[in-house]
Scaffold this motif. Structure first.
Motif, PDB file in Angstrom:
ATOM      1  N   LYS A 280       0.984  -1.190   0.034  1.00  0.00           N
ATOM      2  CA  LYS A 280      -0.059  -0.024  -0.057  1.00  0.00           C
ATOM      3  C   LYS A 280       0.955   1.134  -0.112  1.00  0.00           C
ATOM      4  CE  LYS A 280      -4.134  -1.808   1.947  1.00  0.00           C
ATOM      5  NZ  LYS A 280      -5.233  -1.474   3.094  1.00  0.00           N
ATOM      6  N   LEU A 281       0.695   2.072  -0.969  1.00  0.00           N
ATOM      7  CA  LEU A 281       1.286   3.253  -1.177  1.00  0.00           C
ATOM      8  C   LEU A 281       1.284   4.225   0.213  1.00  0.00           C
ATOM      9  CD1 LEU A 281       3.033   4.036  -3.741  1.00  0.00           C
ATOM     10  CD2 LEU A 281       1.103   5.603  -4.288  1.00  0.00           C
ATOM     11  N   SER A 282      -0.042   4.243   0.631  1.00  0.00           N
ATOM     12  CA  SER A 282       0.057   5.131   1.956  1.00  0.00           C
ATOM     13  C   SER A 282       0.712   4.717   3.040  1.00  0.00           C
ATOM     14  CB  SER A 282      -1.559   5.291   2.209  1.00  0.00           C
ATOM     15  OG  SER A 282      -1.847   3.803   2.399  1.00  0.00           O
ATOM     16  N   TRP A 283       0.879   3.288   3.303  1.00  0.00           N
ATOM     17  CA  TRP A 283       1.674   2.678   4.278  1.00  0.00           C
ATOM     18  C   TRP A 283       2.953   2.906   4.163  1.00  0.00           C
ATOM     19  CZ3 TRP A 283       1.958   1.040   8.945  1.00  0.00           C
ATOM     20  CH2 TRP A 283       2.877  -0.062   9.229  1.00  0.00           C
ATOM     21  N   TYR A 284       3.351   3.111   2.937  1.00  0.00           N
ATOM     22  CA  TYR A 284       5.047   3.235   2.797  1.00  0.00           C
ATOM     23  C   TYR A 284       5.229   4.838   2.890  1.00  0.00           C
ATOM     24  CZ  TYR A 284       5.252  -1.444  -0.020  1.00  0.00           C
ATOM     25  OH  TYR A 284       5.069  -2.422  -0.283  1.00  0.00           O
ATOM     26  N   LEU A 285       4.227   5.512   2.569  1.00  0.00           N
ATOM     27  CA  LEU A 285       4.381   7.147   2.852  1.00  0.00           C
ATOM     28  C   LEU A 285       4.904   7.285   4.482  1.00  0.00           C
ATOM     29  CD1 LEU A 285       2.101   8.567   0.316  1.00  0.00           C
ATOM     30  CD2 LEU A 285       4.771   8.972   0.087  1.00  0.00           C
ATOM     31  N   LEU A 286       3.921   6.602   5.106  1.00  0.00           N
ATOM     32  CA  LEU A 286       3.708   6.899   6.653  1.00  0.00           C
ATOM     33  C   LEU A 286       4.846   6.362   7.195  1.00  0.00           C
ATOM     34  CD1 LEU A 286       2.289   7.604   9.078  1.00  0.00           C
ATOM     35  CD2 LEU A 286       1.361   5.393   9.074  1.00  0.00           C
ATOM     36  N   SER A 287       5.427   4.983   6.695  1.00  0.00           N
ATOM     37  CA  SER A 287       6.714   4.490   7.317  1.00  0.00           C
ATOM     38  C   SER A 287       7.823   5.530   6.943  1.00  0.00           C
ATOM     39  CB  SER A 287       6.785   3.050   6.902  1.00  0.00           C
ATOM     40  OG  SER A 287       6.339   3.057   5.597  1.00  0.00           O
TER      41      SER A 287
END
Lengths: 172, 628, 109
Positions: free
Chosen positions: B606-613
């Motif tokens: 998930k793109l959003s998860w990568y951004l958050l991490s």
């Protein structure tokens, strides 16, 4: 004059916040254009007149038009945001805020070594900038042109229609 | 002529043949494979002739280079040793080997693994030469293991058949037991004598050897364990009959003429050591007696033509062992030589029969082949007469010499061997008559298809037949007034005094032999050739049942060794392998698995998860830099 | 015109730093919380502009033109990036019929 800076700063932050909180993509884009104009105004205050112009032309003019065009093209003017859960949102907000606090506290106390040596208003004019650009940064500028070429080819390739192989006739 | 040159000429050609045929055998034409395969042994044979002609003096020691050094005691050379005993063995190995190679080109020609077969044969010959020529026990052991390996590969040559693979594994494992003894003997010898070269052991023994030294007795017994494995003596002989699973030329070359005699050769080579241990000599003689008798008894009731010959081989090896055991080493080597001729002949003749009958091996389904296979019949007749000891064929002289020498030492051994000899005559005549005389017991159609073998098979048979006829003249007994040339030749290597028997005994022995042979031939002829309905043993009475089942030796070994080992193994695998080792291994396994399941969620896609991490990691890095 | 440089003397540099930090993190929070990929992309533009502002202000306070040249380059790169990025978004929309980044879950091995 001092107040001018603070008014501009408040407006900038307000516009930026509006970009991220408005639900409608078109509204976001318009607020973003507004933000870019305000930043250009900041550039004028900072004696970077040429950059202010470039900012308006490139960002507000070209890039935002691209954005607008894509939104129109994809017919995205309705809101698609749906909250799935609060956990990733709050995690995002908290981590962003934490990072902000850290940077804020770090910058608040920072001191620039030489404060006196300001260049005057001529510094940001195109004459001066051009001299520096073509004297010291000639090679990076040429590389920039190659970057544009690559980007252009990439966009053309991406936007190209997939060629569909014609299905061979099974009966000879 | 230079001894080193001759050595190279003898030793390497088979290896080169093996390498060429083994590596490129499938990409070169068949005739080239045949030529390359036969050229190796022939060159070696030429080298042997040169060695016989041109090498003067009793022995040539040729250390090529130092192989390795045992810290503090022995330096082990990769060295070779050519003396009279070696030359005799070389003649047997390369001569019979060349003939069998030529025979194989005809026998195996249509097999799809032809080049592989020829390559293995060449490798075998090389190993055998290494064994014969080695100047110390370690080189000899290398050759010993090499022939064991080739034996394994060739028994299991038709590896699609599971039974054949089992036979190959059985031969290999049985030999391992013996080889363990051999290895222990090598270590003991290094420990005791500080050297491993035959010459150095001999010299040390001459200086400080004591009769009945228990250490020497132990070494001798350990060596004899190795001999038991390789030369198929009781209790390790059961692999040899099963080894008949291999193609017939293999049975002839490896399991009759050369490899199985390696043990006899080893004892003859180390005779000086065995001379110091009368105890182990007695053990060898007794083992040989039992082996000769039991194997001959089993052979009486077998119906498989190759099995009969296999048991006959075991029995003849028993003869040689007895001869060694009574200290008559030269007689043993003499019999080894003549046995190589006539047993190779018999096996190849049997192979010719099998070939002509398209794979039939059971003599109860043969009969009357005399008219169809004249050459084969003739050579088989010669081979039979040679093995039963009919004068003046080769077997007569060597067997007579063994019997006489044994008689001069111990009457009971002589009696056992005489009995075995009678049995030998019986089962060999039975084989001959059941196969070639009387009526064909298969279908008419099958009989029509019987054909004589090709020239490439018949010519080696004829050559071997000539050797079986005249090979015995190398050692004429005293009584005939001739000279025992072999004794004169070998005594330069094996210093052994000639045994003495009275002339009366010799005459009576010959007389009894001839009478017994004629009567046995008559009896078997009546039983297997003339009567229209030939009765083959089915094992009705208890005795014949026991004999037919080979004294239940395989079953005995199964109960005594194999099953307990299997049970121990399965106990260990259940208790230790699954209970302890597997559980230990599963600890890191489960740790890694569970942690990887946890970590897998990091890569959700998930793109959003990568951004958050990314943001969180930047936060952490900045925190680290600021509050370090 | 001469009055404008005076502004630099009246407003401390720290205020500019704080302003650009604020902008940067507004952009970043936008990137993290918004689900529409186009908005996310726009937020990235805000972050870039925050950095630009920082560069220009420091350049002005130091009296050096190099910072402004850097901003020029950043703008060039941003323009290229936006064109390629928007092309990718259009392609993804064609394939997935959405611009919601929660549904873009193909990015794994």
């Amino acid at each position: 004059m001092q107040n001018l800076f603070y008014i501009l700063s408040g407006l900038t932050i307000f516009a930026a916040i509006m970009v991220i909180i408005s639900k409608h993509p078109i509204r976001s884009i318009l607020f973003l254009v507004f933000t870019f104009f305000l930043i250009s105004a900041h550039y004028v205050l900072l004696n970077a007149q040429f950059l202010a112009l470039v900012n308006v032309v490139v960002y507000a003019g070209a890039i935002m038009v691209l954005f607008l065009f894509v939104v129109m093209f994809l017919n995205l003017n309705q809101d698609i945001e749906r909250f799935k859960s609060w956990i990733p949102l709050s995690a995002a907000a908290i981590s962003g805020a934490c990072l902000f606090l850290v940077f804020f506290s770090a910058f608040r106390t920072s001191v620039l070594a030489s404060h006196e040596n300001t260049g005057g208003y001529q510094q940001g004019l195109v004459e001066n900038l051009g001299e520096v650009l073509y004297r010291d940064y000639l090679f990076p500028m040429e590389i920039c042109s190659i970057l544009f070429l690559v980007a252009m080819i990439g966009v053309v390739l991406l936007g190209r229609k997939e060629r569909v192989e014609p299905i061979k006739n099974l009966v000879p | 002529m230079d001894a080193t040159l001759i050595l190279h000429l003898i030793l390497w050609p088979p290896l080169i043949g093996f390498l060429i045929n083994g590596l490129f055998g499938n990409s070169i034409p068949k005739w080239a494979v045949s030529i390359i395969a036969c050229l190796g042994p022939l060159t070696s044979f030429t080298g042997t002739v040169l060695a016989y002609k041109f090498l003067s003096g009793p022995a040539h020691d040729i250390p090529l280079y130092t192989w390795f050094i045992v810290e503090g005691s022995a330096k082990i050379n990769f060295g070779f040793y050519i003396d009279h005993l070696a030359i005799i063995m070389l003649f047997v190995v390369t001569g019979v080997g060349s003939l069998i190679h030529a025979y194989s080109t005809g026998y195996m020609h249509d097999d799809k693994g032809y080049s592989r077969f020829m390559a293995y044969m060449n490798l075998f010959l090389f190993s055998m030469l290494l064994l014969v020529l080695g100047s110390n026990l370690v080189v000899l052991f290398a050759g010993w293991e090499g022939v064991g390996l080739c034996s394994f590969l060739l028994i299991g040559f038709w590896f699609e058949n599971k039974e054949y693979n089992k036979a190959a594994a059985k031969a290999f494992i049985m030999n391992r037991i013996g080889d363990l003894g051999f290895l222990v003997a090598i270590f003991l010898i290094i420990n005791k004598f500080g050297g491993i070269e035959f010459t150095s052991i001999h010299e040390t023994l001459m200086e400080e050897g004591q009769l009945n030294d228990p250490q020497i007795a132990l070494i001798c017994l350990m060596l004899f364990l190795g001999v038991c494995g390789k030369s198929a003596q009781i209790p390790l002989f059961t692999w040899l009959p099963d080894a008949m699973a291999g193609p017939t030329p293999v049975s002839a070359l490896i399991h009759a003429a050369t490899m199985v005699t390696a043990g006899i050769y080893l004892i003859a080579r180390m005779y000086f050591l065995f001379d110091y241990s009368p105890l182990s000599l007695n053990v060898i003689a007794i083992t040989g007696c039992i082996t000769a008798l039991i194997a001959a008894t089993i052979a009486l009731k077998q119906n498989d033509i190759k099995k009969i010959l296999a048991y006959s081989t075991v029995s003849q090896l028993g003869y040689m062992a007895v001869a060694l055991g009574v200290g008559s080493y030269i007689s043993a080597v003499f019999h080894l030589m003549t046995h190589a001729f006539f047993k190779a002949l018999l096996f190849l003749g049997a192979g010719s029969v099998i070939h002509g009958l398209h794979g039939e091996q059971d003599i109860s389904k043969m009969g009357g082949l005399k008219s169809k296979m004249k050459w084969t019949y003739a050579v088989m007749l010669i081979g039979t007469l040679a093995i039963v000891g009919c004068p003046p064929f080769a077997g007569f002289f060597s067997k007579d010499e063994i019997l006489a020498s044994v008689y001069s030492k111990n009457f009971w051994y002589f009696l056992v061997l005489a009995f075995a000899s009678v049995f030998t005559a019986w089962y060999m005549f039975r084989l001959l008559f059941a196969t070639f005389h009387g009526q064909f017991r298969g279908s008419e159609v099958k009989f029509e298809k019987v054909h004589e073998s090709s020239y490439s098979m018949v010519i080696p048979l004829i050559v071997l037949a000539l050797f079986s006829m005249f090979g015995g003249f190398a050692g004429l007994p005293e009584l005939t007034g001739g000279e025992h040339n072999l004794y004169k030749f070998l005594v330069q290597t094996i210093a052994q005094t000639r045994f003495k028997v009275s002339h009366l005994f010799e005459y009576s022995l010959w007389g009894i032999t001839i009478v017994a042979l004629i009567s046995i031939a008559y009896l078997t002829y009546r039983k297997y050739a003339t009567s229209s309905k030939v009765v083959f043993e089915s094992g009705n009475s208890l005795v014949s049942k026991i004999i037919l089942n080979k004294f239940y030796l395989d079953e005995l070994y199964l109960i005594l060794f194999v099953n307990p080992l299997k049970k121990t193994g399965s106990w260990i695998i259940n208790q230790f392998e699954y209970g302890v080792i597997d559980r230990l291994i599963r600890i890191p396994d489960t740790l890694i698995e569970s942690s990887s399941i946890a970590l897998k969620n990091l890569q959700s896609g998930k793109l959003s998860w990568y951004l958050l991490s990314t943001a969180v990691s930047i936060l952490l890095i900045v925190l680290v830099f600021i509050y370090r | 015109m001469n009055t404008i440089p005076e502004l630099i003397r009246t407003v401390p540099l720290q205020h500019y730093l704080v302003l650009s930090t604020c902008l940067f993190f507004i952009g970043m929070i936008g990137v993290l919380v918004r689900r529409n990929i186009i908005i996310v992309f726009m937020c990235i533009e805000i972050m870039l502009n925050a950095v630009n502002l920082l560069m220009v202000s420091v350049s002005a306070y130091r009296g050096e033109a190099s910072g402004q040249i850097m901003v020029l380059f950043i703008m060039a790169v941003a323009a290229a990036e936006v064109s390629v990025g928007l092309a990718i978004i259009v392609m993804m929309y064609k394939n997935l019929k959405t611009t919601n980044i929660d549904l873009f879950n193909q990015l794994k091995g």
